[in-house]
Design an enzyme around this catalytic site. Structure first.
Site, PDB file in Angstrom:
ATOM      1  N   LYS A 128      42.320  39.677  39.901  1.00  0.00           N
ATOM      2  CA  LYS A 128      41.894  38.385  40.432  1.00  0.00           C
ATOM      3  C   LYS A 128      41.660  37.459  39.249  1.00  0.00           C
ATOM      4  O   LYS A 128      40.863  37.750  38.354  1.00  0.00           O
ATOM      5  CB  LYS A 128      40.614  38.571  41.237  1.00  0.00           C
ATOM      6  CG  LYS A 128      40.038  37.250  41.705  1.00  0.00           C
ATOM      7  CD  LYS A 128      38.921  37.470  42.686  1.00  0.00           C
ATOM      8  CE  LYS A 128      38.292  36.156  43.082  1.00  0.00           C
ATOM      9  NZ  LYS A 128      37.215  36.340  44.042  1.00  0.00           N
ATOM     10  N   ARG A 151      35.635  27.371  48.107  1.00  0.00           N
ATOM     11  CA  ARG A 151      34.228  27.180  47.712  1.00  0.00           C
ATOM     12  C   ARG A 151      33.609  26.039  48.493  1.00  0.00           C
ATOM     13  O   ARG A 151      32.417  26.068  48.811  1.00  0.00           O
ATOM     14  CB  ARG A 151      34.127  26.973  46.194  1.00  0.00           C
ATOM     15  CG  ARG A 151      34.560  28.231  45.439  1.00  0.00           C
ATOM     16  CD  ARG A 151      34.408  28.102  43.935  1.00  0.00           C
ATOM     17  NE  ARG A 151      35.079  29.217  43.259  1.00  0.00           N
ATOM     18  CZ  ARG A 151      35.327  29.255  41.961  1.00  0.00           C
ATOM     19  NH1 ARG A 151      34.952  28.251  41.176  1.00  0.00           N
ATOM     20  NH2 ARG A 151      35.939  30.295  41.425  1.00  0.00           N
ATOM     21  N   GLU A 201      43.784  46.648  34.983  1.00  0.00           N
ATOM     22  CA  GLU A 201      42.845  46.562  36.117  1.00  0.00           C
ATOM     23  C   GLU A 201      43.375  47.354  37.318  1.00  0.00           C
ATOM     24  O   GLU A 201      42.624  48.024  38.017  1.00  0.00           O
ATOM     25  CB  GLU A 201      42.637  45.098  36.527  1.00  0.00           C
ATOM     26  CG  GLU A 201      41.796  44.278  35.547  1.00  0.00           C
ATOM     27  CD  GLU A 201      40.299  44.570  35.673  1.00  0.00           C
ATOM     28  OE1 GLU A 201      39.914  45.449  36.450  1.00  0.00           O
ATOM     29  OE2 GLU A 201      39.511  43.909  34.968  1.00  0.00           O
ATOM     30  N   LYS A 254      45.637  38.086  43.270  1.00  0.00           N
ATOM     31  CA  LYS A 254      45.158  36.793  43.741  1.00  0.00           C
ATOM     32  C   LYS A 254      45.004  35.814  42.595  1.00  0.00           C
ATOM     33  O   LYS A 254      44.449  36.198  41.564  1.00  0.00           O
ATOM     34  CB  LYS A 254      43.807  37.051  44.399  1.00  0.00           C
ATOM     35  CG  LYS A 254      43.038  35.856  44.851  1.00  0.00           C
ATOM     36  CD  LYS A 254      41.724  36.341  45.380  1.00  0.00           C
ATOM     37  CE  LYS A 254      40.887  35.179  45.822  1.00  0.00           C
ATOM     38  NZ  LYS A 254      39.623  35.584  46.321  1.00  0.00           N
ATOM     39  N   SER A 283      43.217  29.405  49.119  1.00  0.00           N
ATOM     40  CA  SER A 283      42.903  28.120  49.743  1.00  0.00           C
ATOM     41  C   SER A 283      43.626  26.937  49.095  1.00  0.00           C
ATOM     42  O   SER A 283      44.152  26.068  49.785  1.00  0.00           O
ATOM     43  CB  SER A 283      41.388  27.902  49.720  1.00  0.00           C
ATOM     44  OG  SER A 283      40.903  27.930  48.392  1.00  0.00           O
TER      45      SER A 283
HETATM   46  C1  PBG Z   1      34.822  35.235  45.886  1.00  0.00           C
HETATM   47  C2  PBG Z   1      36.077  34.901  46.563  1.00  0.00           C
HETATM   48  C3  PBG Z   1      36.802  33.746  46.292  1.00  0.00           C
HETATM   49  C4  PBG Z   1      37.895  33.753  47.138  1.00  0.00           C
HETATM   50  C5  PBG Z   1      37.836  34.926  47.905  1.00  0.00           C
HETATM   51  N1  PBG Z   1      36.685  35.632  47.527  1.00  0.00           N
HETATM   52  C6  PBG Z   1      36.511  32.586  45.418  1.00  0.00           C
HETATM   53  C7  PBG Z   1      36.098  32.787  44.038  1.00  0.00           C
HETATM   54  O1  PBG Z   1      36.324  33.823  43.423  1.00  0.00           O
HETATM   55  O2  PBG Z   1      35.500  31.866  43.523  1.00  0.00           O
HETATM   56  C8  PBG Z   1      38.906  32.658  47.158  1.00  0.00           C
HETATM   57  C9  PBG Z   1      39.838  32.636  48.261  1.00  0.00           C
HETATM   58  C10 PBG Z   1      40.549  31.356  48.413  1.00  0.00           C
HETATM   59  O3  PBG Z   1      40.530  30.455  47.563  1.00  0.00           O
HETATM   60  O4  PBG Z   1      41.175  31.238  49.468  1.00  0.00           O
HETATM   61  N2  PBG Z   1      34.430  36.506  45.766  1.00  0.00           N
END
Ligand code: PBG
Length: 344
Positions: A211, A221, A249, A264, A290
């Site tokens: 990630k 967020r 990882e 991701k 997102s």
């Molecule tokens: C946080 C988390 C995030 C997303 C999924 N789980 C945001 C972040 O790491 O700040 C983002 C998913 C998205 O942007 O659709 N644990």
């Protein structure tokens, strides 16, 4: 008689072409026969945002078409998705700022919104696969995925311990898969151990293995009100410049007992998806996040892009790179398109 700039009789010296790849593209029926990658509703995971209350359907400005839903509405939405062929959802609770504190205490409240939602869903649609995200950011007042130590550094081991509790509560509520998205070290091993100790041998772990510290998470967020109050996530999420680190990882999460892996974001990281596919035998997913959804919707609102076609092309690319399944906010609309197409 059509007017061509070049006349037929002028075409004389073209080399003989035994290979004409266009023959395989000349009609829809042949194109369908040779199609290498397919999209199916059953490979999509729909992320859902939940809020307290009844009959709540709150729009999210930066995610047009996506709503924060109260539990009664999540049940309706999940049934609709299931009948479209989407068999898995991922839950993200949006709680009020009064319920947040610097420890993310609400994450380990057995009666919290997400746990009540899981219980209701399991009763309503037992065959739906429920994925619960394991990370502290929806619950912390500062928006970080972990507990904050001196000088704002995110504490690893204490956070991991809390994540283990959180995973057990999700499992108890009825989650089929827990998905640690926090990027703390050693959390997969600890969560596996904690789950097994409480008899949840059959609850799977989908590890967000690679990630990245990405700018594409902005709208998410906003949806959760989890924007950072200080700092950034670079001491735990990965540097976009790195790919060998992602493979490390992946290796670690696999060793620690992950059942599935997730990369991701998706589109800017297709090379990582492709490399991951080559080094692991585990099922592999990608999260079309997102910001990836919001960009397309914003351009479509201006008439600059056809959102459905861009989504379909994007999701196909993610599958072509090697993902078995995709988390995407476009899940519902793509499933609707696929259903319509299958009817003809
Ligand atoms: C946080 C988390 C995030 C997303 C999924 N789980 C945001 C972040 O790491 O700040 C983002 C998913 C998205 O942007 O659709 N644990």
């Amino acid at each position: 008689m059509l007017e061509f700039a070049i006349q037929q009789e002028e075409i004389v010296d073209l080399p003989f072409m035994a290979q004409r790849p266009r023959r395989n593209r000349k009609m829809g029926a042949i194109r369908a026969l040779i199609q290498e990658t397919h999209l199916a509703a059953q490979s999509l995971v729909a992320p859902l945002f939940i809020v307290e209350g009844q009959r709540q359907r709150q729009p999210i400005e930066s995610l047009p078409g996506i709503l924060r839903l109260s539990i009664d509405q999540v049940l309706l939405e999940a049934s609709g998705l299931y009948s479209l062929g989407i068999k898995a959802i991922a839950l993200f609770p949006s709680i009020s700022s009064e319920q947040k504190d610097r420890y993310g205490s609400e994450s380990i409240n057995p009666e919290s919104l997400v746990h009540r939602c899981v219980k209701a869903l399991k009763k309503h649609i037992p065959e739906l696969c429920i994925i619960v995200d394991i990370a502290l950011d929806p619950f912390t007042s500062h928006g970080h995925d972990g507990l904050v130590g001196p000088e704002g550094y995110i504490l690893n081991d204490t956070t991991v311990f809390q994540l283990g509790r959180m995973a057990c509560l999700a499992a108890e509520a009825g989650a089929d898969i827990v998905a640690p998205s926090d990027m703390m070290d050693g959390r997969v091993a600890h969560i596996r151990q904690a789950l097994d100790k409480e008899g949840h041998h059959d609850v799977s772990i989908l590890a967000y293995a690679a990630k990245y510290a990405s700018a594409f998470y902005g709208p998410f967020r906003e949806a959760l009100g989890s924007s950072l109050k200080f700092g950034d996530k670079r001491s735990y999420q990965m540097d976009p410049a790195n790919s060998r680190e992602a493979l490390r990882e992946i290796y670690l999460d696999e060793q620690e007992g992950a059942d599935m892996l997730l990369i991701k974001p998706a589109l800017a990281y297709l090379d990582i998806v492709s490399k991951a596919r080559q080094i692991t035998q585990l099922p592999l997913g990608a999260y079309h996040v997102s910001g990836e959804y919001a960009m397309v919707m914003a351009a479509a609102a201006n008439g600059w892009l056809d959102a459905d076609r861009v989504f379909e092309e994007s999701l196909l690319s993610i599958k072509r790179a090697g993902a078995d399944f995709i988390f995407t906010y476009a899940a519902r609309r793509i499933a609707e398109i696929l259903q319509k197409r299958n009817r003809v």
